[in-house]
Design an enzyme around this catalytic site. Structure first.
Site, mmCIF file in Angstrom:
data_model
loop_
_atom_site.group_PDB
_atom_site.id
_atom_site.type_symbol
_atom_site.label_atom_id
_atom_site.label_comp_id
_atom_site.label_asym_id
_atom_site.label_seq_id
_atom_site.Cartn_x
_atom_site.Cartn_y
_atom_site.Cartn_z
ATOM 1 N N CYS A 142 0.832 -1.213 0.000
ATOM 2 C CA CYS A 142 0.000 0.000 0.000
ATOM 3 C C CYS A 142 0.864 1.260 0.000
ATOM 4 O O CYS A 142 0.368 2.347 -0.244
ATOM 5 C CB CYS A 142 -0.940 0.012 1.195
ATOM 6 S SG CYS A 142 -0.092 0.054 2.780
ATOM 7 N N CYS A 182 -2.611 -2.817 8.615
ATOM 8 C CA CYS A 182 -2.286 -1.472 9.098
ATOM 9 C C CYS A 182 -1.842 -1.545 10.566
ATOM 10 O O CYS A 182 -0.914 -0.843 10.972
ATOM 11 C CB CYS A 182 -3.477 -0.543 8.958
ATOM 12 S SG CYS A 182 -4.384 -0.730 7.405
HETATM 13 FE FE1 FES Z 1 -1.630 0.355 4.234
HETATM 14 FE FE2 FES Z 1 -3.478 0.933 5.931
HETATM 15 S S1 FES Z 1 -3.738 0.600 3.818
HETATM 16 S S2 FES Z 1 -1.375 0.792 6.293
#
Ligand code: FES
Length: 143
Positions: free
Chosen positions: A33, A103
């Protein structure tokens, strides 16, 4: 989808910012991400975390978990802080949606990375503390 606590910590993050001369600082990231979390710790001579601050470039759940993680480790010894797992952070936030569990892993890893830095600087060994991945981009590349 998000608990009230997650929304609260996202909208009003606690301990956001940096500590000028931290006893330990750790930066971790998730290559998938692209989110990055940095944790700063001020630790006194008895090994108690006096202050924790964070900077997170990431999603709302990453901000909320960083915020909660700093609250959970403050006042704890280094050994106790090691027990602040991503599960503990999630529980304190009344849960996270399954797609957001990674996360909270960043929060656990950021604590460990900062504690590792502290241990290195002090020249001490902390039982149960492992060296973090050297390159933050290596983390989670298989997820
Ligand atoms: Fe990557 Fe939350 S989407 S840390």
């Amino acid at each position: 989808m998000y608990s009230e606590k997650v929304m609260d910590h996202f909208k009003n993050p606690r301990n956001m910012g940096e500590i000028e001369h931290p006893k330990g600082v750790g930066t971790v990231g998730n290559a998938k991400c692209g989110d990055i979390m940095r944790m700063y710790l001020d630790i006194d001579e008895n090994g108690v975390i006096r202050e924790a601050k964070f900077k997170t470039f990431g999603c709302g759940a990453a901000v909320a978990t960083s915020s909660m993680a700093t609250e959970l480790v403050t006042g704890k010894t280094v050994q106790e802080a090691l027990l602040v797992t991503n599960k503990a952070v999630m529980e304190a936030l009344d849960g996270l949606p399954p797609v957001k569990v990674h996360c909270s892993l960043l929060a656990e890893e950021a604590i460990h990375a900062a504690l590792w830095d502290y241990a290195q600087k002090q020249g001490i060994q902390v039982e149960g503390l492992k060296e973090p991945a050297a390159d933050i981009h290596e983390i989670h590349k298989d997820e």
